[in-house]
Design an enzyme around this catalytic site. Structure first.
Site, PDB file in Angstrom:
ATOM      1  N   ASP A   1     -12.170  -5.190   0.214  1.00 14.31           N
ATOM      2  CA  ASP A   1     -11.854  -3.698   0.361  1.00 14.31           C
ATOM      3  C   ASP A   1     -11.249  -3.547   1.739  1.00 14.31           C
ATOM      4  O   ASP A   1     -11.467  -4.351   2.816  1.00 14.31           O
ATOM      5  CB  ASP A   1     -13.400  -3.117   0.875  1.00 14.31           C
ATOM      6  CG  ASP A   1     -13.248  -1.494   1.258  1.00 14.31           C
ATOM      7  OD1 ASP A   1     -12.079  -1.179   1.553  1.00 14.31           O
ATOM      8  OD2 ASP A   1     -14.167  -1.164   1.201  1.00 14.31           O
TER       9      ASP A   1
ATOM     10  N   SER B   1       5.104   6.771   1.581  1.00 17.63           N
ATOM     11  CA  SER B   1       5.488   7.803   0.283  1.00 17.63           C
ATOM     12  C   SER B   1       6.338   8.810   0.417  1.00 17.63           C
ATOM     13  O   SER B   1       6.774   8.997   1.887  1.00 17.63           O
ATOM     14  CB  SER B   1       3.883   8.495   0.097  1.00 17.63           C
ATOM     15  OG  SER B   1       4.268   9.640  -1.017  1.00 17.63           O
TER      16      SER B   1
ATOM     17  N   TYR C   1      -3.817  12.971   2.976  1.00 12.37           N
ATOM     18  CA  TYR C   1      -2.983  11.880   2.384  1.00 12.37           C
ATOM     19  C   TYR C   1      -1.489  11.697   3.321  1.00 12.37           C
ATOM     20  O   TYR C   1      -1.202  10.858   3.749  1.00 12.37           O
ATOM     21  CB  TYR C   1      -2.722  12.090   0.879  1.00 12.37           C
ATOM     22  CG  TYR C   1      -1.713  11.210   0.214  1.00 12.37           C
ATOM     23  CD1 TYR C   1      -2.348   9.781  -0.211  1.00 12.37           C
ATOM     24  CD2 TYR C   1      -0.618  11.131  -0.188  1.00 12.37           C
ATOM     25  CE1 TYR C   1      -1.626   8.930  -0.634  1.00 12.37           C
ATOM     26  CE2 TYR C   1       0.429  10.299  -0.842  1.00 12.37           C
ATOM     27  CZ  TYR C   1      -0.444   9.131  -1.120  1.00 12.37           C
ATOM     28  OH  TYR C   1       0.487   8.354  -1.611  1.00 12.37           O
TER      29      TYR C   1
ATOM     30  N   LYS D   1       0.378   8.668   5.205  1.00  9.09           N
ATOM     31  CA  LYS D   1       1.536   8.134   4.989  1.00  9.09           C
ATOM     32  C   LYS D   1       2.781   8.112   6.173  1.00  9.09           C
ATOM     33  O   LYS D   1       3.493   7.509   5.917  1.00  9.09           O
ATOM     34  CB  LYS D   1       2.017   8.587   3.583  1.00  9.09           C
ATOM     35  CG  LYS D   1       1.072   8.173   2.361  1.00  9.09           C
ATOM     36  CD  LYS D   1       0.821   6.668   2.333  1.00  9.09           C
ATOM     37  CE  LYS D   1       0.000   6.318   1.213  1.00  9.09           C
ATOM     38  NZ  LYS D   1      -0.222   4.848   1.025  1.00  9.09           N
TER      39      LYS D   1
HETATM   40  P1  NAP Z   1      -3.627   3.687  -8.140  1.00  5.38           P
HETATM   41  O1  NAP Z   1      -3.074   3.657  -9.305  1.00  5.38           O
HETATM   42  O2  NAP Z   1      -4.557   4.570  -7.688  1.00  5.38           O
HETATM   43  O3  NAP Z   1      -3.921   2.098  -7.762  1.00  5.38           O
HETATM   44  C1  NAP Z   1      -4.306   1.834  -6.492  1.00  5.38           C
HETATM   45  C2  NAP Z   1      -4.927   0.472  -6.346  1.00  5.38           C
HETATM   46  O4  NAP Z   1      -5.653   0.261  -5.121  1.00  5.38           O
HETATM   47  C3  NAP Z   1      -6.258   0.489  -7.311  1.00  5.38           C
HETATM   48  O5  NAP Z   1      -6.349  -0.632  -8.079  1.00  5.38           O
HETATM   49  C4  NAP Z   1      -7.357   0.815  -6.317  1.00  5.38           C
HETATM   50  O6  NAP Z   1      -8.539  -0.126  -6.650  1.00  5.38           O
HETATM   51  C5  NAP Z   1      -7.027  -0.122  -5.207  1.00  5.38           C
HETATM   52  N1  NAP Z   1      -7.678   0.264  -4.034  1.00  5.38           N
HETATM   53  C6  NAP Z   1      -8.041   1.707  -3.526  1.00  5.38           C
HETATM   54  N2  NAP Z   1      -8.636   1.412  -2.555  1.00  5.38           N
HETATM   55  C7  NAP Z   1      -8.913   0.189  -2.025  1.00  5.38           C
HETATM   56  C8  NAP Z   1      -9.703  -0.525  -1.080  1.00  5.38           C
HETATM   57  N3  NAP Z   1     -10.308  -0.021  -0.098  1.00  5.38           N
HETATM   58  N4  NAP Z   1      -9.679  -1.705  -0.940  1.00  5.38           N
HETATM   59  C9  NAP Z   1      -9.087  -2.401  -1.999  1.00  5.38           C
HETATM   60  N5  NAP Z   1      -8.312  -1.958  -3.184  1.00  5.38           N
HETATM   61  C10 NAP Z   1      -8.218  -0.539  -2.945  1.00  5.38           C
HETATM   62  O7  NAP Z   1      -2.120   3.961  -7.136  1.00  5.38           O
HETATM   63  P2  NAP Z   1      -0.788   3.714  -7.133  1.00  5.38           P
HETATM   64  O8  NAP Z   1      -0.215   4.888  -7.610  1.00  5.38           O
HETATM   65  O9  NAP Z   1      -0.416   2.531  -7.793  1.00  5.38           O
HETATM   66  O10 NAP Z   1      -0.485   3.789  -5.777  1.00  5.38           O
HETATM   67  C11 NAP Z   1      -0.190   2.459  -5.031  1.00  5.38           C
HETATM   68  C12 NAP Z   1       0.271   2.728  -3.576  1.00  5.38           C
HETATM   69  O11 NAP Z   1       1.558   3.515  -3.531  1.00  5.38           O
HETATM   70  C13 NAP Z   1      -0.483   3.855  -2.769  1.00  5.38           C
HETATM   71  O12 NAP Z   1      -0.670   3.350  -1.511  1.00  5.38           O
HETATM   72  C14 NAP Z   1      -0.160   4.904  -3.063  1.00  5.38           C
HETATM   73  O13 NAP Z   1      -0.528   5.922  -1.964  1.00  5.38           O
HETATM   74  C15 NAP Z   1       1.284   4.794  -3.056  1.00  5.38           C
HETATM   75  N6  NAP Z   1       2.146   5.757  -3.577  1.00  5.38           N
HETATM   76  C16 NAP Z   1       1.946   6.067  -4.915  1.00  5.38           C
HETATM   77  C17 NAP Z   1       2.881   7.221  -5.658  1.00  5.38           C
HETATM   78  C18 NAP Z   1       2.583   7.513  -7.002  1.00  5.38           C
HETATM   79  O14 NAP Z   1       3.095   8.490  -7.528  1.00  5.38           O
HETATM   80  N7  NAP Z   1       1.868   6.996  -7.798  1.00  5.38           N
HETATM   81  C19 NAP Z   1       3.514   7.866  -4.831  1.00  5.38           C
HETATM   82  C20 NAP Z   1       3.883   7.521  -3.567  1.00  5.38           C
HETATM   83  C21 NAP Z   1       3.076   6.400  -2.767  1.00  5.38           C
HETATM   84  P3  NAP Z   1      -9.608   0.664  -7.693  1.00  5.38           P
HETATM   85  O15 NAP Z   1      -9.011   1.083  -9.035  1.00  5.38           O
HETATM   86  O16 NAP Z   1     -10.641  -0.433  -7.730  1.00  5.38           O
HETATM   87  O17 NAP Z   1     -10.047   1.814  -7.106  1.00  5.38           O
END
Ligand code: NAP
Length: 257
Positions: A60, A140, A153, A157
């Site tokens: 975590d 982000s 959020y 970021k």
């Molecule tokens: P996602 O689909 O929710 O995947 C995030 C992963 O991080 C999940 O596998 C989750 O595990 C894991 N996670 C969350 N909390 C955690 C913790 N405390 N310890 C260890 N692992 C943890 O998100 P994503 O869209 O791929 O985003 C990845 C990153 O890019 C994030 O930082 C997000 O803020 C950033 N981002 C995303 C977007 C977008 O449009 N998607 C845009 C800008 C920035 P579990 O599944 O087990 O919970």
């Protein structure tokens, strides 16, 4: 330096999965860290089956000791350590009236705390190994401009860009570069959830919810996780050696700076 080793947090799905696969393709041995072991195991198996070297660890990122142990275990397993991608994050939808101390603390302890522990653990390891490396953090477009309903959020970021700048200055003398990536709207489980919530709040369809986020993208399409992984590949490799403290927008043309 021995083999190139990269640790990616939140590597069990979405952007982190794409980053792990891309860095493996780039020749890194990859350590996949996540809070659900099954998810990182699946991605590690897929990488191994494709001929790469992968190792999975349950941790975590909001727990400092977990993060230090993950870096230590990765180094012991592969015999070296080069790159950390502090990618794990959560994205609660929080109109200002709905923010609670619990949501604030949990989000900051994962999105900001997780990155700080990742930088701390990785830089300690790189300094001990007496060679430089790369630290790459997830910000982000919502860390560049205010997005409605994302007060907590967005705050987390925006903070990542600050931490990236301060630690870039502190760690440069150790030949450690610290940069961040700022995705736009990426088709991942996280984004599906946000779009669904926005749609539910407005009594509209999922497609309508997604459209609210995609309509202002200059390139006219949502991002794939692989678009972001390509940016991280640049930040992890030698072509970005003369760059530090930067937060790169990779958003299809949403925020222009
Ligand atoms: P996602 O689909 O929710 O995947 C995030 C992963 O991080 C999940 O596998 C989750 O595990 C894991 N996670 C969350 N909390 C955690 C913790 N405390 N310890 C260890 N692992 C943890 O998100 P994503 O869209 O791929 O985003 C990845 C990153 O890019 C994030 O930082 C997000 O803020 C950033 N981002 C995303 C977007 C977008 O449009 N998607 C845009 C800008 C920035 P579990 O599944 O087990 O919970």
């Amino acid at each position: 330096m021995g083999k190139k080793v990269a640790l990616i947090t939140g590597a069990g799905q979405g952007i982190g999965e794409a980053i792990a696969k891309r860095l493996s393709h780039d020749g890194f041995a990859v350590s996949l860290v996540g809070r659900t072991k099954d998810k990182v195991d699946r991605v590690a198996n897929e990488i191994t089956q494709a001929g790469g070297e992968a190792y999975s660890i349950k941790a975590d990122v909001s727990n400092r000791l977990d993060v230090f142990n993950a870096v230590k275990e990765t180094t012991a397993h592969f015999g070296d350590f080069t790159v950390i991608v502090n990618n794990a994050g959560v994205a609660p939808t929080t109109p200002i009236s709905t923010v609670t101390p619990e949501i604030l603390n949990e989000t900051l302890s994962i999105n900001l705390g997780g990155v700080i522990w990742g930088i701390q653990a990785a830089s300690k390891q790189l300094i001990d190994l007496k060679h430089g490396g790369k630290i790459i953090n997830a910000s982000s477009q919502a860390g560049q401009v205010g997005n409605p309903n994302l007060t907590v959020y967005g705050a987390s970021k925006f903070a990542i860009r600050g931490v990236t700048q301060t630690t870039a200055r502190e760690l440069a003398k150790y030949d450690i570069n610290v940069n961040a990536y700022c995705p736009g709207i990426v088709k991942t489980p996280m984004m599906d959830e946000i779009a669904q919530k926005v749609a539910d709040n407005a009594g509209k369809s999922f497609e309508w919810g997604m459209k609210q986020f995609s309509k202002d993208i200059a390139l006219g399409r949502l991002s794939k996780p692989e678009d972001v992984a390509a940016c991280v590949s640049f930040l992890a490799g030698p072509d970005s050696d003369y760059m530090t403290g930067q937060s790169l927008l990779i958003d299809g043309g949403m925020v222009f700076r």
